[in-house]
Design a protein around this motif. Structure first.
Motif, PDB file in Angstrom:
ATOM      1  N   ARG A   9       0.834  -1.196   0.000  1.00 19.08           N
ATOM      2  CA  ARG A   9       0.000   0.000   0.000  1.00 19.08           C
ATOM      3  C   ARG A   9       0.868   1.245   0.000  1.00 19.08           C
ATOM      4  NH1 ARG A   9      -0.810   2.730   4.901  1.00 19.08           N
ATOM      5  NH2 ARG A   9       0.417   1.828   6.587  1.00 19.08           N
ATOM      6  N   GLY A  12      -3.029   6.782  -0.323  1.00 25.27           N
ATOM      7  CA  GLY A  12      -4.164   6.751  -1.238  1.00 25.27           C
ATOM      8  C   GLY A  12      -4.635   5.361  -1.611  1.00 25.27           C
ATOM      9  N   THR A  13      -3.860   4.331  -1.276  1.00 31.19           N
ATOM     10  CA  THR A  13      -4.361   2.965  -1.470  1.00 31.19           C
ATOM     11  C   THR A  13      -5.561   2.807  -0.551  1.00 31.19           C
ATOM     12  OG1 THR A  13      -2.102   2.235  -1.755  1.00 31.19           O
ATOM     13  CG2 THR A  13      -3.755   0.526  -1.348  1.00 31.19           C
ATOM     14  N   ASN A  14      -6.649   2.238  -1.032  1.00 30.68           N
ATOM     15  CA  ASN A  14      -7.777   2.134  -0.098  1.00 30.68           C
ATOM     16  C   ASN A  14      -8.522   0.806  -0.123  1.00 30.68           C
ATOM     17  OD1 ASN A  14      -9.569   2.337  -2.251  1.00 30.68           O
ATOM     18  ND2 ASN A  14      -9.792   4.550  -2.034  1.00 30.68           N
ATOM     19  N   CYS A  15      -8.052  -0.154  -0.916  1.00 32.25           N
ATOM     20  CA  CYS A  15      -8.697  -1.472  -0.876  1.00 32.25           C
ATOM     21  C   CYS A  15      -7.763  -2.478  -0.214  1.00 32.25           C
ATOM     22  CB  CYS A  15      -9.041  -1.947  -2.286  1.00 32.25           C
ATOM     23  SG  CYS A  15     -10.074  -0.794  -3.188  1.00 32.25           S
ATOM     24  N   LYS A  17      -7.073  -3.288   3.029  1.00 28.11           N
ATOM     25  CA  LYS A  17      -7.470  -4.135   4.157  1.00 28.11           C
ATOM     26  C   LYS A  17      -8.389  -5.263   3.717  1.00 28.11           C
ATOM     27  CE  LYS A  17      -6.555  -0.605   7.514  1.00 28.11           C
ATOM     28  NZ  LYS A  17      -6.199   0.416   6.502  1.00 28.11           N
ATOM     29  N   GLU A  18      -9.318  -4.987   2.813  1.00 31.95           N
ATOM     30  CA  GLU A  18     -10.204  -6.064   2.377  1.00 31.95           C
ATOM     31  C   GLU A  18      -9.474  -7.049   1.465  1.00 31.95           C
ATOM     32  OE1 GLU A  18     -10.692  -2.799   2.011  1.00 31.95           O
ATOM     33  OE2 GLU A  18     -11.868  -2.281   0.239  1.00 31.95           O
ATOM     34  N   HIS A  34       3.516  -0.746   3.852  1.00 31.37           N
ATOM     35  CA  HIS A  34       3.641   0.534   3.154  1.00 31.37           C
ATOM     36  C   HIS A  34       4.866   0.476   2.250  1.00 31.37           C
ATOM     37  CE1 HIS A  34       3.866   4.838   2.432  1.00 31.37           C
ATOM     38  NE2 HIS A  34       2.693   4.987   3.035  1.00 31.37           N
ATOM     39  N   PHE A  56      -6.550   5.039  -4.851  1.00 33.11           N
ATOM     40  CA  PHE A  56      -6.114   6.207  -5.624  1.00 33.11           C
ATOM     41  C   PHE A  56      -4.701   6.544  -5.169  1.00 33.11           C
ATOM     42  CE2 PHE A  56     -10.658   6.471  -5.675  1.00 33.11           C
ATOM     43  CZ  PHE A  56     -10.991   7.037  -6.892  1.00 33.11           C
ATOM     44  N   TYR A  58      -1.523   8.131  -4.469  1.00 34.72           N
ATOM     45  CA  TYR A  58      -1.149   9.537  -4.633  1.00 34.72           C
ATOM     46  C   TYR A  58      -2.257  10.339  -5.300  1.00 34.72           C
ATOM     47  CZ  TYR A  58       3.223   7.342  -3.461  1.00 34.72           C
ATOM     48  OH  TYR A  58       4.175   6.595  -2.823  1.00 34.72           O
ATOM     49  N   GLY A  59      -3.477   9.986  -4.987  1.00 35.12           N
ATOM     50  CA  GLY A  59      -4.623  10.747  -5.473  1.00 35.12           C
ATOM     51  C   GLY A  59      -4.843  10.649  -6.975  1.00 35.12           C
ATOM     52  N   ASP A  60      -4.145   9.728  -7.634  1.00 37.28           N
ATOM     53  CA  ASP A  60      -4.171   9.657  -9.090  1.00 37.28           C
ATOM     54  C   ASP A  60      -3.685  10.961  -9.714  1.00 37.28           C
ATOM     55  OD1 ASP A  60      -4.966   7.068  -9.143  1.00 37.28           O
ATOM     56  OD2 ASP A  60      -6.974   7.410  -9.973  1.00 37.28           O
ATOM     57  N   ASP A  61      -2.986  11.766  -8.915  1.00 40.20           N
ATOM     58  CA  ASP A  61      -2.387  12.985  -9.464  1.00 40.20           C
ATOM     59  C   ASP A  61      -1.400  12.558 -10.533  1.00 40.20           C
ATOM     60  OD1 ASP A  61      -3.811  14.410  -7.592  1.00 40.20           O
ATOM     61  OD2 ASP A  61      -2.173  14.511  -6.153  1.00 40.20           O
ATOM     62  N   ILE A  67       2.357   7.682 -10.471  1.00 45.92           N
ATOM     63  CA  ILE A  67       3.477   7.934  -9.560  1.00 45.92           C
ATOM     64  C   ILE A  67       3.950   6.621  -8.919  1.00 45.92           C
ATOM     65  CG2 ILE A  67       4.185   9.107  -7.434  1.00 45.92           C
ATOM     66  CD1 ILE A  67       2.391  11.432  -8.221  1.00 45.92           C
TER      67      ILE A  67
END
Lengths: 262, 962
Positions: A9, A12-15, A17-18, A34, A56, A58-61, A67
Motif C-alpha cells: 500500500r 491513497g491505497t484504499n482497498c 485491508k479487504e 507501506h 487512488f 497519490y490521489g491519481d495525481d 506515480i
C-alpha cells in the motif's frame, strides 16, 4: 506451509485491508506493508504472491497509478524481475492494474508501457456490477503449446459477476499491440452481457477496446484486472443475494493463488 | 528558471463537453474548445532533464504528448487563449504530489504549479469573458493569468507570500462606547453582538489592558454560533398564538437542546449508548470489542459559493469528526443529503452573486465523490430534495460512521502532556470560516474569499492511516479534529479542564507570510490535534515518517486554567479558560402562530396513469442511481444491502446496510428522513415525519427499534426572526416527543442557522429543514430485507392506516396546491406497527418490504415494480383508510408509518397473526405481466401502465446529469 502474500500500500491505497482479508480468508499468510517500508528493506523475494490493491495511489495525481508505477520502476525493477523468475504470482486490482500497465509489467514484463487504462467513455467514475467472461478466444499459443490458462482464473464459470469502481478503466492500445495481446491469448476477462455476448455501455462500463477487463502476461501468473474480486467474497456482496442463489466468485481468485503453492 | 509543460492528447481532440456547456449558456455559435494540462516547474535542472520528467511522469505515452517551453507563456497572448491557475494559497494537490515524487527521485525543483490552458475557436472576446467564470473556473479559488502581470515573474515563489515580521497588534477598546464596539466586531468580521462585545470589554477592563487581535479572534471563534450553538443553548422566550394572534401558551426555554433532544436521550436511558452529545460524534455499542459512532454535519454556506470545494471539505470535516471521536475511530461509511433548487432557471434570470443550480448540483456531487472515493470510505446512502428557496442557499449534509475499540472510546489528558499538530501544513485557508457561517449571505459575501477552501483527500487518507496506527500502538490519550476555528478551538477545547501553552511559530506552514493570529485561526483542512506523553515521540515519529505525514510538537498541557500563546517567545494571548468557556447566554424571542389546516378535495378523475407518471418524474422522486454510482459505495467490502443497485437497470432499497467488521455477522443499517415541505404547514409534523421516515427505512431493512439511534441536523433561517425561531422550537419539541415515543435516542446532532440570502432587498429563507439520520445495529446480516418484488404470485399487503393527508405532498405541490392536511404520526399506533413488522421480518415471513413516503402508495408500488421488472395487480378497496377517501387520496396520500409488504401464500396466516391488531390490508399480488394495474374501491381500473412507461418517467428527469 501457508503461502506468503505481500499486499503493498501507499498514500491513497484504499482497498488494502479487504484485499488482505480476502487472501487471509483463502488461507494465505498475508502481510500488508507501506511502500516506504519496503523501500527501506527490500524483501520481495520473501514472498510467493505480491498484490497491488485498488485505490487512488497519490490521489491519481498525474494520472491513475502513474506515480506509484514510477516508484516501482525506480526501486523494484530488478527485484520484481527476480521475483517473477522465481515463480511468484502478481495480482493488480483496479489501481493495481493501472500500475502494472504503466510500469510495463503487463503485458510483457519488459518495463515498457504498451497499453493504458484511461478515462471512462462516460467521463466519470462509476461503481457498478458487470458480467465477466473468461478468456474465450482460442489463441495460437494455446493450440500449439500447453494451455496457458491463468492460475488466477481456474475453476471460474464462463460468465460471472463482479463489481467495478473506477474513473479510468478504459483499456486502450494501438491496434498492433492489441492484436498481439489477443493472438497470444493474454486477454483474461472481458465485459459481456448476461447472455455472455459483447454489448456496449453499461455492460462494458468504460468503453474498453475489445471489451477487455483484465489481461495476463504470457505465463498467466501475472494478472491485472479492473473489477474487484475482493468485493465479492461473501454472498451478501452480490446485489442479488436476496433474490437468488449466488456464489461469491471473487474469493476463487484468491483461493486459486493459494492452491497453486500447495 | 520557470519551465512550462503543456500536456495534450495525441489526437488533439476538442472537448465536446465544454462546447455543449457553452451552448447551455445561450451562446449559440459553432465553437470548439481545446484544453491542455499545464505544469510550471521552477528549477535549475537542464532542459534535457525536464524533457525526461515530462516524458516519464507527466504524460501517458500511449495517448498523450507534450510541449516544453521556458516562461509562463509560450505564445503572445490572444483573446482566444486563456490560462487558469489557482489563487495563491489554494491547495494544488497535483503540484504537491509532483514535488514529492521529484524530491524522492533527488531531482531538485524549487516549486511547481498546475494550470489549465484553453483555446477557443468560433467565439469572440466577449463570449469568452462571459463564459469562462461561469463554466471554466471559480474566481473564488482560481484566476486567469494576466500576460502583462505574469510575464516578468522570475520564479513561482512570487505567487505566494512575503516573509512575516513579528508585530504585536492590540485592539484599542477599553474606552469605546457600545456603538464603536459593534463597529470593531463588524470591521474585524467577528460576528459578535454588542452585548458580547461589552462583556469582553469588561473582562479586559479588569485586566487593565487592551486585548490583542489574537485574543479577540479567539473569543469570537469560540463564541461563534458555529462553535457554541448560542441559539440552541441560549434562552428562548417562546409563545404560541392562535390564528387570531391570541396567546395560547408562553414559556421560557433555557437551553432548547437540553430541554428537547438531549432530554429525550436522558429519559430513554438506553443501555446501548456509550457517549452521546459529549464527543465529536455519538458513540453506541456494536459488539463485545467495538463501538460504532455517527456524526452528520452541514456545509451549506461554503457549498453555495464554491460547490466542489464546499462539499469536499464538508465530507473531509465530518470524517475528521469520526477520527477525533474517543481516541480515534475508523470511518467505514458515509451518507450525503442535499437540498437544491430545481435547475431549469435561465442564466439571465439568476440573481447577482449566485451560482447556477446546475453548476451547484454537479459541483457538490463531484466534491463528495472525489473526496469520499479517494478516502476509501463507501458513500452508501443519500437523499436529494428540490425547492426554489434553496437557490441561493443549497443544503449539503455529510455524515460519516466509524468503528472504534471499546477501550478507545474516551479521551484522557493530564498536565505535562505535549500538544501535537499533525496532517497538512497550515495556510491562510478558511480564515473566519466559523464566524462567516454565522452570517447571512449577500452579494458582498464574495469578498470573503479566504473563507472558501478545497480539500486534499490524500492528505487526509495518509493522516487517517497514521493516526489509526498510533492509536493501536497506544501512542496518544486524547485527540480532536481541526474544524471551524482551526487549532484555536481544537486545542482550547481539548485542554479545557487544564490549561495550555502553544508556541505558534512551531506550526508548519504551507508558505511564508502568515502572522500569529492567522496561524491560530486558520481553518486549513486535513489537520488533527492530539495529546501525548513525551516518551511516545520516537515511536510516533517513526509511524508518521513512514506514512509521510507532517507532525509537530506545538505546545504543552498545563494546570493553569489559562490559554497562553506565544510567537517567537513573544506572548500574544493570555486568556482565562473559565472566561472563554463561560459565554454569555443569548436571549431570543420565538413565536409560533398556529395555522388553520384546511382540507382540500379535488375533482376525481377516471384514470391516474398520467398523474402517477408525473409524480414519478418529479426530481424529488425520480431515480438518483446516477449519483450513487459515482460514489464508490462498495469499498471496504462491507456492503450488505445497497440503496441503489441493478446492472443495466436501476433498483432501490429503503435502507443501506454495511458490515463494519468482516469477522462479525452483525451489520449496521442506515436510514434517512427529510421532508422540508411539511415545514410550510407545521415544522412540528415535519420533524415527526422525518423521524418516522428514518425509522421506516431501517425497519424495512430488517432493523429493530431497540437498537436504533437517531441524529438531528437542523438547517434553519435566521433565529433573529421570532417566527422562524418559533418554527425551530416546534420542530425541536417534536424531536423530544417522538424520540421518547419510539424509544430511539438522539446520539448526536448539529444545527446550521442563518440559512438565508438576499436577492436585491428581499430576504429569502430556506424552509425549516430537519434531517433525521437513523442507525441500527442488526445482529445478523442474513436477516436483512430488501424492497424489490421477488416472485409473481406472492401476496401484497399494506401495513398502516391511510388518511387524506396530502398537505405539502408531492402530488399537491405538483399541482401547485398549498392547502391540505399535513401527515401526522399517530402516537397510538405507529410504534406497534414498527415492532410487529420487525418481528415478521425476523421470523422470515416477508420477501420484500418498502416504506411509503413521498408520492405515497402509488410511488412505492411503482418503485417495487421497477426494481424487479415484475408487475402487480392492486385493489384499493382493501387499503385500511378513512371512509369516503377519493382515489387520488388513497394513491398519493403521504400518511406516515406505512409499508407495502410481500408475503407468500403459505405464510400469510402467520404474517397476519404476527401483525395482530396493526392496520393491515391484502391489496393484491405480484404478476409476471410487466404492468402495474390498480383498481379503485369500486373495482374500476384507475391505473394500468406498462413498467417501461414508468421507467421512462422515473429515469428521464436527470437526463442531463446522467
Amino acid at each position: 506451509m501457508k503461502p506468503k502474500v505481500l499486499v503493498i500500500r501507499t498514500a491513497g491505497t484504499n482497498c488494502d485491508k479487504e484485499t488482505e482479508f480476502a487472501f487471509s480468508s483463502a488461507g494465505a499468510n498475508t502481510t500488508l506493508r507501506h511502500i516506504n517500508y519496503i523501500k527501506q528493506k527490500d524483501e520481495l523475494s520473501d514472498y510467493q504472491i505480491i498484490c497491488i490493491p485498488g485505490g487512488f495511489s497519490y490521489g491519481d495525481d498525474l494520472g491513475a497509478g502513474k506515480i506509484l508505477a514510477l516508484e516501482f520502476i525506480c526501486w523494484f525493477k530488478n527485484s520484481l524481475k527476480k521475483f517473477v523468475a522465481q515463480g511468484g504470482l502478481i495480482l493488480g486490482i483496479c489501481n493495481g492494474f493501472q500500475v502494472l500497465v504503466k510500469t510495463g509489467i503487463l503485458p510483457d514484463l519488459d518495463f515498457k508501457q504498451k497499453v493504458t487504462l484511461t478515462n471512462n467513455d462516460s467521463g466519470r467514475f462509476e461503481d457498478r456490477w458487470v458480467y465477466l467472461k473468461i478468456r474465450n478466444q482460442k489463441s495460437e499459443i494455446r493450440n500449439q503449446k500447453r494451455e496457458i490458462e491463468s492460475v488466477w482464473l481456474e475453476g471460474l464459470p464462463e460468465v460471472f459477476n463482479l463489481p467495478v469502481a473506477h474513473g479510468e478503466g478504459k483499456f486502450y492500445a494501438e491496434r498492433s499491440i492489441l492484436d498481439k495481446i489477443e493472438v497470444s491469448g493474454q486477454v483474461a476477462l472481458r465485459y459481456v452481457d448476461q447472455n455472455s455476448q459483447p454489448k456496449g455501455y453499461p455492460f462494458n462500463p468504460n468503453g474498453s477496446l475489445n471489451n477487455i477487463a483484465g489481461i495476463t502476461d504470457a505465463s498467466g501468473r501475472i494478472l491485472g484486472l479492473m473489477p474487484h474480486p475482493e468485493r465479492c467474497i461473501f454472498r451478501h456482496h452480490s446485489p442479488f443475494w436476496k433474490e437468488r442463489e449466488v456464489y461469491p466468485w471473487g474469493l476463487k481468485f484468491f483461493a486459486n493463488a493459494i492452491s497453486y503453492f500447495k | 528558471m520557470i519551465y512550462r509543460v503543456d500536456v495534450f492528447s495525441k489526437t488533439k481532440e476538442s472537448c465536446p463537453k465544454i462546447a455543449s456547456q457553452i451552448k447551455d449558456l445561450g451562446i449559440d455559435k459553432d465553437c470548439k474548445v481545446y484544453c491542455n494540462k499545464v505544469y510550471f516547474i521552477d528549477s535549475e535542472l537542464s532542459t534535457e532533464l525536464i524533457h525526461k520528467i515530462a516524458a516519464d511522469l507527466l504524460i501517458d505515452p500511449i495517448i498523450e504528448d507534450y510541449s516544453l517551453a521556458q516562461g509562463l507563456f509560450t505564445q503572445l497572448p490572444s483573446y482566444n487563449r486563456i490560462l487558469i491557475t489557482y489563487n495563491p494559497g489554494v491547495c494544488d494537490s497535483v503540484s504537491l504530489s509532483l514535488e514529492k515524487i521529484l524530491k524522492s527521485l533527488l531531482l531538485s525543483v524549487k516549486s511547481t504549479r498546475t494550470a489549465k490552458f484553453y483555446e477557443f475557436t468560433g467565439l469572440d472576446k466577449n463570449d469568452i469573458g462571459y463564459l469562462a467564470p461561469k463554466i471554466l473556473y471559480n474566481p473564488l479559488i482560481e484566476y486567469v493569468l494576466d500576460y502583462e502581470k505574469a510575464k516578468g515573474l522570475k520564479n513561482l515563489d512570487e505567487f505566494s507570500g512575503k516573509d512575516y515580521k513579528f508585530d504585536l497588534v492590540t485592539v484599542d477598546m477599553l474606552n469605546l462606547n457600545p456603538k464603536e464596539l459593534i463597529e470593531i466586531s463588524i470591521n474585524r468580521c467577528l460576528s459578535l453582538s454588542a452585548d458580547e462585545m461589552q462583556i469582553i470589554q469588561e473582562y479586559f477592563k479588569k485586566l487593565k489592558r487592551n486585548p490583542t487581535d489574537c485574543e479577540l479572534e479567539t473569543i469570537a471563534t469560540l463564541w461563534s454560533e458555529h462553535c457554541a450553538h448560542k441559539t440552541f443553548r441560549g434562552v428562548i422566550e417562546y409563545e404560541e398564538r392562535d390564528k387570531n394572534n391570541k396567546l395560547i401558551k408562553k414559556e421560557t426555554i433555557d437551553n432548547l437542546l437540553k430541554n428537547t433532544v438531549m432530554k429525550a436521550t436522558k429519559e430513554i436511558n438506553s443501555p446501548h449508548c456509550v457517549s452521546v452529545f459529549e464527543d465529536n460524534s455519538g458513540v453506541v455499542r456494536f459488539n463485545d470489542d467495538y463501538n460504532i459512532c455517527f456524526k452528520v454535519e452541514t456545509h451549506n454556506h461554503p457549498s453555495s459559493l464554491e460547490p466542489y470545494g464546499g462539499a469536499s471539505t464538508g465530507i473531509g470535516g465530518v470524517i475528521r469528526d469520526i477520527l477525533g471521536t474517543g481516541c480515534a475511530a475508523r470511518p467505514f461509511a458515509s451518507v450525503d443529503i442535499f437540498c437544491f433548487s430545481p435547475w431549469g432557471i435561465d442564466y439571465k434570470d439568476l440573481p447577482k452573486g449566485l451560482l447556477h443550480p446546475a453548476r451547484i448540483i454537479k459541483g457538490v456531487i463531484k466534491g463528495v465523490r472525489d473526496y469520499g472515493n479517494r478516502m476509501g470510505i463507501p458513500t452508501v446512502a443519500g437523499a436529494v430534495c428540490f425547492d426554489e428557496r434553496f437557490l441561493g442557499n443549497p443544503l449539503v449534509y455529510c455524515g460519516t460512521l466509524g468503528i472504534l475499540p471499546k477501550n478507545k472510546s474516551f479521551k484522557k489528558s493530564k498536565p505535562g502532556q505535549l500538544v501535537i499538530l499533525c496532517g497538512a501544513k497550515t495556510g491562510r485557508d478558511g480564515i473566519h470560516g466559523a464566524t462567516f457561517s454565522s452570517k447571512e449571505l449577500d452579494e458582498h459575501t464574495v469578498s470573503l474569499t479566504s473563507a472558501v477552501q478545497i480539500g486534499n483527500p490524500i492528505e487526509e487518507k495518509k493522516l487517517t492511516e497514521a493516526i489509526l496506527r498510533a492509536r493501536d500502538a497506544n501512542l496518544f490519550t486524547a485527540i480532536t479534529d481541526c474544524g471551524a476555528g482551526g487549532i484555536s478551538s481544537a486545542i482550547t477545547e481539548l485542554a479545557q479542564g487544564h490549561g495550555v501553552e502553544v508556541e505558534l511559530d512551531k506550526v508548519s506552514l504551507k508558505y511564508r507570510g502568515l502572522n500569529y493570529t492567522e496561524i491560530w485561526i486558520s481553518e486549513s483542512q486535513e489537520r488533527m490535534v492530539f495529546f501525548t506523553d513525551k516518551k511516545n515521540l520516537k515511536k510516533l515519529k517513526q509511524i508518521f515518517e513512514e506514512e509521510d505525514v507532517t507532525f509537530s510538537v506545538v505546545g504543552r498541557v498545563t494546570d493553569t486554567k489559562k490559554l497562553i500563546l506565544s510567537y517567537e517567545a513573544n506572548r500574544v494571548c493570555e486568556l482565562d479558560l473559565d472566561f472563554i468557556f463561560n459565554l454569555p447566554k443569548l436571549k431570543k424571542a420565538a413565536v409560533w402562530v398556529k395555522k388553520e389546516e384546511s382540507d382540500c378535495k379535488l375533482e376525481e378523475k377516471s384514470n391516474y396513469n398520467k398523474e402517477l407518471n408525473k409524480v414519478l418524474s418529479s426530481p424529488n422522486i425520480a431515480c438518483k442511481d446516477w449519483i450513487l454510482r459515482e460514489y464508490d459505495h462498495e469499498v471496504q467490502a462491507g456492503s450488505v444491502i445497497k440503496s441503489i443497485y441493478g446492472i443495466s437497470e436501476a433498483a432501490v432499497n429503503d435502507a443501506s446496510v454495511v458490515r463494519p467488521d468482516l469477522s462479525d455477522k452483525r451489520c449496521v443499517s442506515i436510514g434517512l428522513g427529510i421532508n422540508p415541505f411539511y415545514s410550510d404547514i407545521d415544522p412540528y409534523w415535519m420533524a415527526a415525519a422525518a423521524i418516522d421516515e428514518a425509522l421506516r427505512n431501517v425497519v424495512a431493512g430488517g432493523a429493530k427499534l431497540d437498537k436504533t439511534f437517531i441524529l438531528d441536523n437542523f438547517s434553519w433561517g435566521s433565529p433573529g426572526n421570532p417566527e422562524i425561531l418559533g418554527g425551530l422550537v416546534r420542530a425541536a419539541k417534536a424531536c423530544y416527543d417522538f424520540s421518547t415515543y419510539f424509544g430511539t435516542p438522539f446520539i448526536s446532532g448539529k444545527d446550521s442557522l442563518y440559512n438565508e440570502y438576499m436577492v436585491g432587498k428581499k430576504h429569502i429563507s430556506i424552509p425549516g429543514t430537519l434531517l433525521i439520520s437513523a442507525v441500527s445495529v442488526i445482529d445478523d446480516w442474513s436477516k436483512t430485507m430488501t424492497s424489490n418484488f421477488k416472485k409473481s404470485g406472492h401476496l401484497l399487503y399494506i401495513v398502516g392506516f391511510t388518511k387524506p393527508e396530502l398537505g405539502a405532498s408531492e402530488y399537491f405541490r405538483g399541482l401547485g396546491i398549498k392547502e391540505g392536511l399535513v401527515p401526522k404520526v399517530d402516537k397510538n399506533k405507529a410504534k406497534n406497527i414498527f415492532l410487529r413488522l420487525s418481528k415478521a421480518i425476523g421470523a422470515g415471513l416477508i420477501h420484500s418490504c418498502h416504506d411509503l413516503s413521498e408520492g405515497g402508495l402509488g410511488v412505492a408500488l411503482s418503485e417495487m415494480c421497477l426494481s424487479s421488472n415484475l408487475g402487480a395487480n392492486i385493489f384499493l378497496a382493501e387499503v385500511p383508510k378513512e371512509p369516503g377517501m377519493l382515489d387520488y387520496e388513497v394513491l398519493f396520500s403521504e400518511s406516515t408509518s406505512r409499508f407495502v409488504v410481500e408475503v407468500e401464500k403459505d405464510k400469510s396466516e402467520d404474517f397476519k397473526k404476527t401483525m395482530a391488531d396493526s392496520a393491515l390490508g391484502l391489496i393484491g399480488c405480484i404478476s409476471s405481466e410487466r404492468k402495474l394495474i390498480i383498481y379503485n374501491a369500486g373495482n374500476k381500473e384507475i391505473i394500468n401502465t406498462n413498467i417501461d412507461t414508468l421507467k421512462e418517467s422515473w429515469t428521464q428527469t436527470f437526463k442531463e446529469f446522467r
